[in-house]
Design an enzyme around this catalytic site. Sequence first.
Site, short mmCIF file in Angstrom:
data_model
loop_
_atom_site.label_atom_id
_atom_site.label_comp_id
_atom_site.label_asym_id
_atom_site.label_seq_id
_atom_site.Cartn_x
_atom_site.Cartn_y
_atom_site.Cartn_z
N ASP A 21 -9.62 11.76 9.98
CA ASP A 21 -9.37 11.37 8.58
C ASP A 21 -9.99 10.01 8.31
O ASP A 21 -9.38 9.16 7.65
CB ASP A 21 -7.86 11.36 8.32
CG ASP A 21 -7.54 11.29 6.83
OD1 ASP A 21 -8.44 11.58 6.01
OD2 ASP A 21 -6.39 10.94 6.48
N ALA A 55 4.90 4.49 2.52
CA ALA A 55 4.71 3.25 1.76
C ALA A 55 4.64 2.13 2.79
O ALA A 55 5.30 2.19 3.83
CB ALA A 55 5.88 3.03 0.83
N CYS A 73 -0.23 9.25 0.91
CA CYS A 73 0.45 10.52 0.61
C CYS A 73 1.68 10.68 1.47
O CYS A 73 2.52 11.53 1.20
CB CYS A 73 -0.47 11.70 0.90
SG CYS A 73 -2.00 11.60 0.02
N GLY A 108 0.83 -1.20 0.00
CA GLY A 108 0.00 0.00 0.00
C GLY A 108 0.86 1.25 0.00
O GLY A 108 2.07 1.20 0.29
N1 ATP Z 1 -1.39 -2.88 8.50
C1 ATP Z 1 -1.65 -2.87 7.20
N2 ATP Z 1 -1.94 -4.02 6.57
C2 ATP Z 1 -2.22 -4.04 5.25
N3 ATP Z 1 -2.23 -2.94 4.48
C3 ATP Z 1 -1.95 -1.76 5.04
C4 ATP Z 1 -1.65 -1.66 6.43
N4 ATP Z 1 -1.43 -0.36 6.72
C5 ATP Z 1 -1.60 0.32 5.58
N5 ATP Z 1 -1.89 -0.50 4.57
C6 ATP Z 1 -2.13 -0.12 3.16
O1 ATP Z 1 -1.32 0.98 2.86
C7 ATP Z 1 -2.13 2.09 2.46
C8 ATP Z 1 -1.49 3.39 2.92
O2 ATP Z 1 -1.39 3.36 4.33
P1 ATP Z 1 -1.72 4.66 5.19
O3 ATP Z 1 -3.11 5.10 4.88
O4 ATP Z 1 -1.42 4.34 6.60
O5 ATP Z 1 -0.64 5.66 4.57
P2 ATP Z 1 -0.63 7.24 4.58
O6 ATP Z 1 0.42 7.70 3.64
O7 ATP Z 1 -0.54 7.70 5.98
O8 ATP Z 1 -2.07 7.51 3.98
P3 ATP Z 1 -2.83 8.91 3.72
O9 ATP Z 1 -2.62 9.21 2.29
O10 ATP Z 1 -4.25 8.59 4.06
O11 ATP Z 1 -2.19 9.89 4.65
C9 ATP Z 1 -3.49 1.83 3.05
O12 ATP Z 1 -4.51 2.44 2.33
C10 ATP Z 1 -3.56 0.31 2.92
O13 ATP Z 1 -3.92 -0.06 1.61
#
Ligand code: ATP
Length: 572
Positions: A347, A154, A151, A148
């Site tokens: 969020d 990773a 923004c 995943g």
């Molecule tokens: N524990 C997990 N197990 C499986 N997939 C995960 C996990 N944590 C995150 N992901 C995947 O990774 C993606 C990005 O994670 P996350 O939303 O925490 O990142 P971010 O960069 O903080 O996101 P945002 O853009 O909402 O700020 C999630 O949408 C999900 O698809």
Amino acid sequence: MSVRNVISRGMTLARSVFQTCFGKPAVRVAAKVRGEGFRVGPPVHTVQPRTFLPSHYRHYRTSLSGLAAQLHSGSFRRMFGSPRNRAVFLAFGLGVGLIEQQLEDDRRSTAACQEIQALFSKKTFQNPLKHFTSGYKLEDYVIGKQIGKGCNAAVYEAAASFAVPRESRTSSLVRMKLGSDDRQEDDRELRNCSVTDYPLAVKMMWNIGPGSSSDSILSAMSHELVPAGPLALKERNGAAVVDGYFGDVPRRVSAHPNVITLYRAFTAEVPLLPGAKEEYPDVLPTRLNPAGLGRNHTLFLVMKNYPCTLGQFLEDSLPCARTGSLMVLQLLEGVDHLCRHGIAHRDLKSDNILLEFDSGGNPRLVITDFGCCLAERDCELKLPFNSRWVNRGGNSALMAPEIATAIAGPSVVIDYSKADAWAVGAISYEIFGQPNPFYGRNGLDSSRYQEWQLPPLPHYMLTDTQVVVKLLLRRNPKKRPSARVAANMLHLSLWGAQSLADRDIGSTKEMADWLLCRSAVALLTDRYPNGSTVEMELQKSFLSNVTLEELRTSIAFLLFGREKHMFQSGFA
Ligand SMILES: Nc1ncnc2c1ncn2[C@@H]1O[C@H](COP(=O)(O)OP(=O)(O)OP(=O)(O)O)[C@@H](O)[C@H]1O
């Protein structure tokens, strides 16, 4: 006046005293007593049936003792000889006796409820990695493929010799039941294998902030640590330590089945992970990409690897009415848990909700990604909004009306206590197969919509769940139930409290009896006959938080929603 009339009057007085206890306007008692020729003080408060609380009983008791004292006074004693007044006095005594009885019931029920709460609060949700002492450096992990990207980070699947949580194995091995497309089935099986081989997920934050030191990393990303479990960070003298730095970590939330738990958090040098150069070259440090803007060190968060997000699950699955209600309920339980810790997520969206399956194949939902949350130690869900540069939260489409319409000013404070509950209302549309009404070019604007503009919910949904969703989306937070009250409404609806919710107001004793039955079931079983541990967790969450007052408010909301059938026409 005939004796018959006198007794009938006395009984009327008793009845009216009794009715007062159950919420009839108390002014009638005063009028009745006046009618009997007694001098009484000003009428006691008028109380509407649905807001009748134990504190009111105490108030009535004081008022009625006042009345009783007057009855003993000289003017009364002069008249006491007459059979009429004796009858009235006896009837009055009967009324006071009934109130005392009610008060006693109330005390017992409240005590029973508190004991239930204390019992289930002790049964806290366990962190499966608690007893391991390693895992605080990147070298402790085998990193797999990327799963995943957002923004800010990773996310990679990972394994570690010290961490093969048994729980994740059982839940991940369950094949997802829904969907008929073969290719999708294959994809899902692959993902499930990957979850089994790599039970952990490592989130690597992108550090494009001012510095590479643990100090600056922590001050920029400390909110990510809100769900950090007890051993996620090394601690020294009670303070969190990341690589030797004593960080000022905001509030932390205790473990809950519907909130992600971070097993470990540490800083390390940014490695070149699979797909990095193709997927996020700009945020790499110059060491790895000469044109990159990233810093050399960053924050790593280790958590359980979940098979998919709620959004991914809903792409090709439509939960049935009961499963959908259980999913909404889990989100409400998670949000309520955050509120109790003084944290607003800010969020919530289907990508920030992870999903796995329990051993009965039921979806378990977990709120994740606390990067935008409000968790400052001194702020109890309130944000001083004195400048328009103050950050109000992440997802503007799912910003509750009171947040979206706030105008910055010297003494303006935004109250987030019901904002996440509102977002759950909006996400519920997605859970039941509808587009989120606040998304897209033609979507509603959360700062301006009228409640009647909300699209109808699908007919197959349980009526009470429709009521809950519509109430959650009320513009006025004062008319919106809190996450706890909304969760209670679904508990009442899903677990056979029909008789309680059908009555105008269930008595305190009836409510306590029902809670005792629920507790007995929860104590005797680990899972439901259908194999659902999710349902059992929900029960325990409910029982560890329930109060009679909130339960009564929930019944009132439920009755209000049902009576008006407002789920069809909005709640304006
Ligand atoms: N524990 C997990 N197990 C499986 N997939 C995960 C996990 N944590 C995150 N992901 C995947 O990774 C993606 C990005 O994670 P996350 O939303 O925490 O990142 P971010 O960069 O903080 O996101 P945002 O853009 O909402 O700020 C999630 O949408 C999900 O698809």
